[in-house]
Design a protein around this motif. Structure first.
Motif, PDB file in Angstrom:
ATOM      1  N   THR A  87      30.617  39.494  36.681  1.00 31.09           N
ATOM      2  CA  THR A  87      29.813  39.437  37.902  1.00 31.09           C
ATOM      3  C   THR A  87      28.783  40.556  37.916  1.00 31.09           C
ATOM      4  O   THR A  87      28.989  41.620  37.332  1.00 31.09           O
ATOM      5  CB  THR A  87      30.699  39.569  39.150  1.00 31.09           C
ATOM      6  OG1 THR A  87      31.381  40.836  39.106  1.00 31.09           O
ATOM      7  CG2 THR A  87      31.721  38.448  39.217  1.00 31.09           C
ATOM      8  N   SER A  88      27.683  40.288  38.579  1.00 30.56           N
ATOM      9  CA  SER A  88      26.700  41.346  38.814  1.00 30.56           C
ATOM     10  C   SER A  88      27.041  42.123  40.075  1.00 30.56           C
ATOM     11  O   SER A  88      26.653  43.283  40.222  1.00 30.56           O
ATOM     12  CB  SER A  88      25.297  40.746  38.939  1.00 30.56           C
ATOM     13  OG  SER A  88      25.261  39.757  39.956  1.00 30.56           O
ATOM     14  N   ALA A  89      27.757  41.479  40.995  1.00 27.44           N
ATOM     15  CA  ALA A  89      28.168  42.146  42.233  1.00 27.44           C
ATOM     16  C   ALA A  89      29.255  41.315  42.903  1.00 27.44           C
ATOM     17  O   ALA A  89      29.315  40.098  42.736  1.00 27.44           O
ATOM     18  CB  ALA A  89      26.987  42.324  43.182  1.00 27.44           C
ATOM     19  N   VAL A  90      30.110  41.994  43.647  1.00 29.02           N
ATOM     20  CA  VAL A  90      31.121  41.328  44.474  1.00 29.02           C
ATOM     21  C   VAL A  90      31.022  41.926  45.875  1.00 29.02           C
ATOM     22  O   VAL A  90      31.414  43.072  46.104  1.00 29.02           O
ATOM     23  CB  VAL A  90      32.542  41.512  43.919  1.00 29.02           C
ATOM     24  CG1 VAL A  90      33.559  40.863  44.856  1.00 29.02           C
ATOM     25  CG2 VAL A  90      32.656  40.905  42.527  1.00 29.02           C
ATOM     26  N   GLY A  91      30.447  41.149  46.798  1.00 30.36           N
ATOM     27  CA  GLY A  91      30.369  41.606  48.179  1.00 30.36           C
ATOM     28  C   GLY A  91      31.735  41.523  48.843  1.00 30.36           C
ATOM     29  O   GLY A  91      32.467  40.548  48.661  1.00 30.36           O
ATOM     30  N   ASP A  96      30.313  32.217  48.243  1.00 29.19           N
ATOM     31  CA  ASP A  96      30.515  32.995  49.459  1.00 29.19           C
ATOM     32  C   ASP A  96      31.676  32.358  50.219  1.00 29.19           C
ATOM     33  O   ASP A  96      31.596  31.195  50.621  1.00 29.19           O
ATOM     34  CB  ASP A  96      29.242  32.967  50.296  1.00 29.19           C
ATOM     35  CG  ASP A  96      29.312  33.901  51.500  1.00 29.19           C
ATOM     36  OD1 ASP A  96      30.428  34.308  51.865  1.00 29.19           O
ATOM     37  OD2 ASP A  96      28.258  34.210  52.081  1.00 29.19           O
ATOM     38  N   ARG A 125      26.867  31.622  42.451  1.00 30.59           N
ATOM     39  CA  ARG A 125      27.284  32.439  43.588  1.00 30.59           C
ATOM     40  C   ARG A 125      28.250  31.668  44.470  1.00 30.59           C
ATOM     41  O   ARG A 125      28.098  30.459  44.670  1.00 30.59           O
ATOM     42  CB  ARG A 125      26.050  32.841  44.411  1.00 30.59           C
ATOM     43  CG  ARG A 125      26.304  33.896  45.464  1.00 30.59           C
ATOM     44  CD  ARG A 125      24.988  34.378  46.037  1.00 30.59           C
ATOM     45  NE  ARG A 125      25.160  35.405  47.040  1.00 30.59           N
ATOM     46  CZ  ARG A 125      24.163  36.030  47.650  1.00 30.59           C
ATOM     47  NH1 ARG A 125      22.910  35.713  47.340  1.00 30.59           N
ATOM     48  NH2 ARG A 125      24.383  36.957  48.544  1.00 30.59           N
ATOM     49  N   ARG A 175      39.538  41.986  44.607  1.00 26.16           N
ATOM     50  CA  ARG A 175      38.148  42.422  44.358  1.00 26.16           C
ATOM     51  C   ARG A 175      38.062  43.277  43.102  1.00 26.16           C
ATOM     52  O   ARG A 175      37.192  43.057  42.237  1.00 26.16           O
ATOM     53  CB  ARG A 175      37.639  43.204  45.564  1.00 26.16           C
ATOM     54  CG  ARG A 175      36.225  43.755  45.392  1.00 26.16           C
ATOM     55  CD  ARG A 175      35.891  44.720  46.515  1.00 26.16           C
ATOM     56  NE  ARG A 175      36.683  45.932  46.455  1.00 26.16           N
ATOM     57  CZ  ARG A 175      36.350  47.007  45.728  1.00 26.16           C
ATOM     58  NH1 ARG A 175      35.243  46.996  44.991  1.00 26.16           N
ATOM     59  NH2 ARG A 175      37.121  48.074  45.730  1.00 26.16           N
ATOM     60  N   ARG A 176      38.953  44.239  42.952  1.00 22.15           N
ATOM     61  CA  ARG A 176      38.920  45.131  41.793  1.00 22.15           C
ATOM     62  C   ARG A 176      39.238  44.372  40.500  1.00 22.15           C
ATOM     63  O   ARG A 176      38.663  44.666  39.445  1.00 22.15           O
ATOM     64  CB  ARG A 176      39.905  46.273  41.990  1.00 22.15           C
ATOM     65  CG  ARG A 176      39.484  47.259  43.091  1.00 22.15           C
ATOM     66  CD  ARG A 176      40.621  48.224  43.410  1.00 22.15           C
ATOM     67  NE  ARG A 176      41.009  48.992  42.244  1.00 22.15           N
ATOM     68  CZ  ARG A 176      40.504  50.173  41.916  1.00 22.15           C
ATOM     69  NH1 ARG A 176      39.572  50.724  42.686  1.00 22.15           N
ATOM     70  NH2 ARG A 176      40.914  50.820  40.849  1.00 22.15           N
ATOM     71  N   LEU A 236      36.188  42.401  39.402  1.00 19.86           N
ATOM     72  CA  LEU A 236      35.149  43.286  38.868  1.00 19.86           C
ATOM     73  C   LEU A 236      35.465  43.784  37.467  1.00 19.86           C
ATOM     74  O   LEU A 236      34.569  43.882  36.623  1.00 19.86           O
ATOM     75  CB  LEU A 236      34.958  44.492  39.798  1.00 19.86           C
ATOM     76  CG  LEU A 236      34.135  44.291  41.065  1.00 19.86           C
ATOM     77  CD1 LEU A 236      34.245  45.514  41.959  1.00 19.86           C
ATOM     78  CD2 LEU A 236      32.677  44.032  40.710  1.00 19.86           C
ATOM     79  N   ASP A 287      31.659  37.716  48.550  1.00 18.21           N
ATOM     80  CA  ASP A 287      30.424  37.122  48.036  1.00 18.21           C
ATOM     81  C   ASP A 287      30.365  37.445  46.546  1.00 18.21           C
ATOM     82  O   ASP A 287      29.994  38.551  46.147  1.00 18.21           O
ATOM     83  CB  ASP A 287      29.205  37.684  48.763  1.00 18.21           C
ATOM     84  CG  ASP A 287      27.921  36.915  48.423  1.00 18.21           C
ATOM     85  OD1 ASP A 287      27.980  36.024  47.564  1.00 18.21           O
ATOM     86  OD2 ASP A 287      26.874  37.209  49.036  1.00 18.21           O
ATOM     87  N   GLU A 298      28.950  36.991  42.853  1.00 11.62           N
ATOM     88  CA  GLU A 298      27.735  36.587  42.141  1.00 11.62           C
ATOM     89  C   GLU A 298      27.969  36.702  40.641  1.00 11.62           C
ATOM     90  O   GLU A 298      28.143  37.800  40.113  1.00 11.62           O
ATOM     91  CB  GLU A 298      26.545  37.449  42.568  1.00 11.62           C
ATOM     92  CG  GLU A 298      25.229  37.024  41.948  1.00 11.62           C
ATOM     93  CD  GLU A 298      24.056  37.842  42.445  1.00 11.62           C
ATOM     94  OE1 GLU A 298      22.955  37.695  41.876  1.00 11.62           O
ATOM     95  OE2 GLU A 298      24.231  38.616  43.401  1.00 11.62           O
TER      96      GLU A 298
END
Length: 335
Positions: free
Chosen positions: A182-186, A27, A25, A42-43, A46, A240, A242
């Motif tokens: 990634t499992s998530a991108v905050g 941040d 992770r 971000r896109r 992902l 963020d 992950e």
């Protein structure tokens, strides 16, 4: 993280502050860029960062209680190490084969048979990577639990057996979610909503019903009676990232930037109408528009013309001016 050596320097370009860095992770904040670039990054992270995942399963034996397709789907979601994935070719671009080979894939064998009375569990650790492969890391199952077992694939009773040949290929999450790095991108900006880009629905008090995120501590809250500035644009963004383990989070971000650079380079190349700098991938390498210093060639005119003219900022409508007679930068054209 911030360094004292940076104190006093003028903020003239993108600025990154790493607030927390873990094995899976990262941040960080990204400043001095606009919203469109931050959202593009971000896109890209992902959906367009290449990784390895099992894409083809040849079932040689399966007497378990699960159907072939069920196990194949579970195998596809097992994260595989994707370090130095650039050494692997896309199967569609491989010049050595038509389906898969050692240059564009990694083969993993799964063979498990239960011979005892207890139920046997088959884990990702039971996947055996076959040689040769593009490098020493790519294709290895990612195992992060303390027992070193990895993802549970299936369970077998006495006498049951699974024997499968798995072929992992390179791909991106835009094709299938199993290639997601990634499992998530905050992603957040303006945590105090000073720009009023959000219109909160509330019953009594929005401050109580919509608590602020941790990122609000990094910005000053709005002052009572402060006039609203319609010209302000967001310039600080909180990420963020992950990772699921196939790539380290910093590698995910760097790969996202590289892919974004390649896409921008392709746009410039198409606009310039010249492919002299193109390579086998058709992107001309991971170059960005900011990398063209000192009038370096990138096509015939560094990409600042359109297909409708060869005179700087002219367009099909006859010039680089706006309906108000000048550009927002005070020029009548791009000189």
């Amino acid at each position: 993280m911030e360094y004292d050596a940076l104190d006093g320097l003028e903020d003239v370009g993108p600025r990154v502050v790493v607030r927390r860095a873990l094995k899976d992770r990262a941040d960080f904040t990204l400043e001095n860029i606009d919203l469109s670039f931050a959202n593009s990054l971000r896109r890209t992270i992902l959906a367009e960062v290449p990784t390895m995942a099992i894409d083809l399963v040849e079932v040689q034996a399966n007497t378990s209680s699960l159907a072939d397709e069920f196990i194949a789907h579970r195998l596809g979601l097992v994260p595989l190490n994707s370090k130095s994935v650039d050494d692997v070719s896309y199967t569609r671009d491989c010049e050595y084969c038509e389906q898969y080979c050692e240059h564009c894939s990694v083969t993993l064998d799964l063979h498990a048979r239960c011979t005892g009375d207890e139920i046997m569990k088959v884990y990702a650790r039971d996947l055996v990577v076959a040689e040769p492969r593009p490098n020493e890391w790519v294709g290895m199952p990612v195992i992060t639990d303390a027992l070193g077992l990895g993802t549970l694939i299936c369970k077998l009773r006495k006498g049951q057996e699974v024997r499968m040949k798995c072929v992992a290929k390179k791909g991106i999450a835009k094709e299938h979610a199993k290639w997601a790095p990634t499992s998530a991108v905050g992603f957040e900006y303006d945590p105090h909503n000073k720009l009023q880009h959000l219109d909160y629905w509330y019953e009594e008090d929005p401050e109580k019903e919509w608590p602020k995120s941790e990122n609000a501590k990094w910005e000053d809250p709005p002052q009572d009676g402060e006039p609203f500035d319609y010209s302000v644009q967001p310039s600080k963004f909180y990420f963020d990232v992950e990772s699921i383990g196939n790539l380290e989070p910093d590698a995910v971000v760097l790969q996202g930037i590289k892919v974004l650079q390649q896409k921008l380079a392709l746009v410039i190349q198409e606009l310039s109408g010249d492919d002299r700098n193109g390579d086998a991938d058709g992107f001309g390498g991971p170059r960005s528009p900011d990398g063209l210093h000192g009038g370096a060639d990138y096509g015939v005119d560094q990409g600042y013309t359109t297909p409708f003219g060869n005179t700087g900022g002219q367009t099909m409508y006859g010039g680089g001016t706006t309906p108000f007679g000048a550009t927002p930068y005070g020029q009548s054209g791009w000189q």
